[in-house]
Scaffold this motif. Structure first.
Motif, short mmCIF file in Angstrom:
data_model
loop_
_atom_site.label_atom_id
_atom_site.label_comp_id
_atom_site.label_asym_id
_atom_site.label_seq_id
_atom_site.Cartn_x
_atom_site.Cartn_y
_atom_site.Cartn_z
N GLU A 376 0.82 -1.20 0.00
CA GLU A 376 0.00 0.00 0.00
C GLU A 376 0.86 1.26 0.00
N MET A 377 1.92 1.27 0.80
CA MET A 377 2.75 2.46 0.91
C MET A 377 3.55 2.73 -0.37
N VAL A 378 4.07 1.66 -0.98
CA VAL A 378 4.83 1.83 -2.23
C VAL A 378 3.92 2.35 -3.34
N GLU A 379 2.68 1.89 -3.36
CA GLU A 379 1.74 2.39 -4.37
C GLU A 379 1.51 3.88 -4.20
N ILE A 380 1.37 4.32 -2.95
CA ILE A 380 1.17 5.76 -2.70
C ILE A 380 2.38 6.56 -3.16
N VAL A 381 3.57 6.11 -2.77
CA VAL A 381 4.79 6.87 -3.06
C VAL A 381 5.08 6.91 -4.56
N GLU A 382 5.09 5.74 -5.19
CA GLU A 382 5.58 5.66 -6.58
C GLU A 382 4.50 5.93 -7.61
N GLN A 383 3.34 5.34 -7.46
CA GLN A 383 2.33 5.46 -8.50
C GLN A 383 1.47 6.71 -8.36
N GLU A 384 1.25 7.16 -7.13
CA GLU A 384 0.36 8.30 -6.93
C GLU A 384 1.10 9.63 -6.81
N HIS A 385 2.37 9.58 -6.36
CA HIS A 385 3.05 10.85 -6.11
C HIS A 385 4.44 10.93 -6.74
N GLY A 386 4.81 9.98 -7.59
CA GLY A 386 6.03 10.09 -8.37
C GLY A 386 7.32 9.99 -7.60
N GLY A 387 7.28 9.40 -6.41
CA GLY A 387 8.52 9.20 -5.67
C GLY A 387 9.15 7.86 -5.99
N ILE A 388 10.24 7.56 -5.29
CA ILE A 388 10.95 6.30 -5.47
C ILE A 388 11.21 5.68 -4.10
N VAL A 389 10.67 4.49 -3.88
CA VAL A 389 11.01 3.76 -2.66
C VAL A 389 12.38 3.15 -2.89
N ASN A 390 13.36 3.71 -2.22
CA ASN A 390 14.74 3.36 -2.51
C ASN A 390 15.25 2.19 -1.68
N LYS A 391 14.85 2.13 -0.41
CA LYS A 391 15.34 1.07 0.47
C LYS A 391 14.22 0.59 1.38
N PHE A 392 14.17 -0.72 1.57
CA PHE A 392 13.32 -1.29 2.60
C PHE A 392 14.20 -1.54 3.83
N LEU A 393 13.74 -1.04 4.97
CA LEU A 393 14.54 -1.08 6.20
C LEU A 393 13.85 -1.94 7.25
N GLY A 394 13.56 -3.18 6.90
CA GLY A 394 12.90 -4.08 7.83
C GLY A 394 11.45 -3.71 8.01
N ASP A 395 11.18 -2.86 9.02
CA ASP A 395 9.81 -2.44 9.29
C ASP A 395 9.52 -1.05 8.75
N GLY A 396 10.35 -0.57 7.81
CA GLY A 396 10.13 0.73 7.22
C GLY A 396 10.82 0.85 5.88
N PHE A 397 10.89 2.08 5.41
CA PHE A 397 11.54 2.29 4.10
C PHE A 397 11.97 3.74 3.97
N MET A 398 12.84 3.96 2.99
CA MET A 398 13.27 5.31 2.63
C MET A 398 12.77 5.60 1.22
N ALA A 399 12.18 6.78 1.01
CA ALA A 399 11.66 7.18 -0.30
C ALA A 399 12.30 8.50 -0.71
N LEU A 400 12.54 8.62 -2.01
CA LEU A 400 13.17 9.82 -2.55
C LEU A 400 12.18 10.51 -3.49
N PHE A 401 12.11 11.82 -3.40
CA PHE A 401 11.27 12.63 -4.28
C PHE A 401 12.15 13.66 -4.98
N GLY A 402 11.95 13.81 -6.28
CA GLY A 402 12.75 14.77 -7.05
C GLY A 402 13.83 14.14 -7.89
N VAL A 403 13.91 12.80 -7.92
CA VAL A 403 14.95 12.13 -8.71
C VAL A 403 14.35 11.29 -9.83
N GLY A 404 13.04 11.28 -9.96
CA GLY A 404 12.41 10.46 -10.99
C GLY A 404 12.11 11.25 -12.23
#
Length: 533
Positions: A376-404
């Motif tokens: 659900e979270m990756v869909e929001i970041v990447e498909q709905e708002h043009g970000g990039i989920v860069n790393k999965f950190l176990g129970d979380g993740f890092m997303a980048l905006f402005g590089v896509g």
């Protein structure tokens, strides 16, 4: 020094000759079939003088000569005029292209189609001129005084047909070669001739048949005519010679067909396979077994398809690990160990009390919950708002905006994505509660600033990521959500990059590890959910 001067003079001479050829390209294309027509005419004239003339009376011969003169004066100028008009219709669009003047797509397509079909137009004009001779000359001779020798009805048409086939087949090849040399580079600068609609290029089978006609049928037919013409009137026909000649013609056609099959079959297989691959079917293989030059070509083609299939699998697998958008971006550009410095917005998200939750749930439940949450979270970041989920950190993740694909308004897109994540979390919790599982709480930290973005690592293993103080601060801000009990926090740098429509409230500055001064943080007014410890 003298050798250099001679070399320069030679180069200049070659350039001048090339320039002259291209300036007179239409004259050259127009005159190339002339030699083939002269060869056919020479054969016809020689045959008429040596074998048709003895069959004519003096009066018939006079009519024959007058018919030749009138026919040449009337018909051939018309044929030349038609051929020139066809070339002129090609000359105009070519000149516009050479002078870089605008030309409509319809006009350009029409010119391209005419250039490909030009050999057919050439032999059509010449063929009508040749074949019209048969009824004209036979009618003129029948109107002449005296009875006609019956052999004329065989020899005269056959002589004209053989001469016509000699002239037409060679004219076709010469027009085709000169057109490809001089006209195609002008008309097909941005496309391939094979994609032109309405064009009828000579197929390999047709080329083999035309080769058989010009190389075997015409010479054998000429020899048979010589044998028949030398036979006394009323003498038995030389069946042996006729049989040998007929077999030669049949063998010539059969050989042309077999050669055509040997060449056409692998070419058609390659064409079909290439079209299937272009449509996305990488399971295509060519199963033909050939020991000639096509064998290595087929093997290399199949190897290329296998490599494409492997690369597609790698891209799909890689895309699942780092995100489809990241995978496409990395594969579109050469990996760089240095990376590129640019301003981005970094978002960190983390599930609260994840360790305690793992002690109360089975591993299968944890994996299922994580997959649901991250999907659900990756869909929001990447498909709905043009970000990039860069790393999965176990129970979380890092997303980048402005590089896509869209580097603008990255701060606003990151904050909006964070809000949507909190809203979506409510739906996830409803699903978990329906399965008698405790709800999730998350924290989100957002920071905007410069970072090094690119493929970083070694040539054997690269990772597309962002590094720098901006990333570190975003991670620390996410950790502060537990301290201030606010689910979404952003820094002053992110707040300054937001439009005025975003309402924020300042929170007390917080000290974080690695930063010499406390960091001013902000929360959103009336956030959609509250994180807890």
């Amino acid at each position: 020094m003298q050798l250099q001067q001679e070399s320069a003079t030679l180069n200049e001479t070659n350039q001048n000759e090339t320039a002259w050829i291209y300036r007179h390209r239409f004259w050259i294309v127009g005159c190339t079939p002339l030699l083939a027509q002269l060869i056919g005419s020479a054969f016809n004239i020689w045959y008429n003088l040596s074998h048709i003339r003895p069959l004519l009376t003096s009066a018939q011969h006079a009519v024959f000569i007058n018919t030749v003169l009138v026919y040449n004066v009337v018909v051939y100028p018309v044929a030349v005029y038609l051929w020139v008009q066809i070339l002129r219709s090609l000359h105009r669009p070519c000149q516009r292209l050479l002078q870089r003047q605008p030309i409509s797509l319809e006009q350009l397509t029409k010119a391209r189609r005419l250039a490909i079909n030009l050999p057919w137009w050439g032999i059509l004009v010449a063929g009508v001129s040749w074949f019209l001779c048969i009824p004209v000359f036979l009618t003129a001779l029948q109107l002449a005084p005296g009875d006609l020798d019956s052999r004329l009805f065989l020899h005269l048409p056959t002589s004209l047909l053989v001469a016509a086939f000699i002239a037409l087949t060679h004219s076709f090849f010469t027009i085709e070669l000169t057109s490809q040399w001089l006209l195609y580079p002008v008309l097909f600068q941005e496309t391939q001739p094979a994609t032109t609609p309405g064009a009828f290029p000579l197929t390999l089978r047709g080329r083999g048949l035309m080769w058989a006609i010009s190389a075997s049928i015409c010479p054998i037919a000429s020899l048979l005519l010589l044998i028949l013409a030398s036979q006394p009137l009323g003498a038995p026909l030389p069946w042996f010679s006729l049989s040998v000649g007929g077999l030669g013609i049949v063998f010539g056609l059969t050989t042309a067909w077999m050669v055509g099959q040997l060449v056409v079959e692998p070419v058609e297989a390659l064409e079909t396979a290439a079209q299937a691959i272009a449509a996305g079917n990488l399971n295509t293989r060519i199963t033909l077994l050939r020991a000639d030059e096509f064998g290595p070509l087929i093997a290399e083609f199949n190897q290329m398809v296998q490599e494409l299939q492997d690369k597609q699998l790698l891209q799909e697998t890689f895309g699942r690990h780092v995100g489809e958008q990241v995978a496409q971006q990395i594969l579109r550009r050469d990996p760089s160990l240095l990376g590129v410095e640019q301003e981005i917005t970094v978002l960190f998200a983390d599930i609260r009390n994840f360790t305690a939750r793992c002690t109360l749930s089975t591993p299968q439940q944890i994996v299922t919950m994580l997959n649901l949450f991250l999907t659900e979270m990756v869909e929001i970041v990447e498909q709905e708002h043009g970000g990039i989920v860069n790393k999965f950190l176990g129970d979380g993740f890092m997303a980048l905006f402005g590089v896509g694909a869209d580097p603008s308004h990255h701060a606003a897109r990151a904050v909006t994505a964070g809000q949507d994540m909190l809203w979506r979390l409510e739906r996830i919790n409803q699903h978990l509660q329906a399965q008698n599982q405790p709800p999730l709480n998350i924290g989100i930290g957002i920071h905007t600033g410069p970072a090094i973005v690119g493929s970083i690592g070694s040539p054997q293993r690269l990772e597309y990521t962002a590094i720098g103080d901006t990333v570190n601060i975003a991670s620390r801000i996410e950790s502060l959500t537990k301290v201030v009990e606010v689910p979404l926090l952003l820094t002053a740098a992110t707040r300054q990059a937001l439009p005025m429509t975003f309402l924020t409230q300042p929170l007390p500055p917080q000290s974080v590890k690695g930063q010499p001064h406390p960091i001013q943080i902000y929360g959103l007014v009336a956030p959609p959910a509250i994180a807890s410890n």
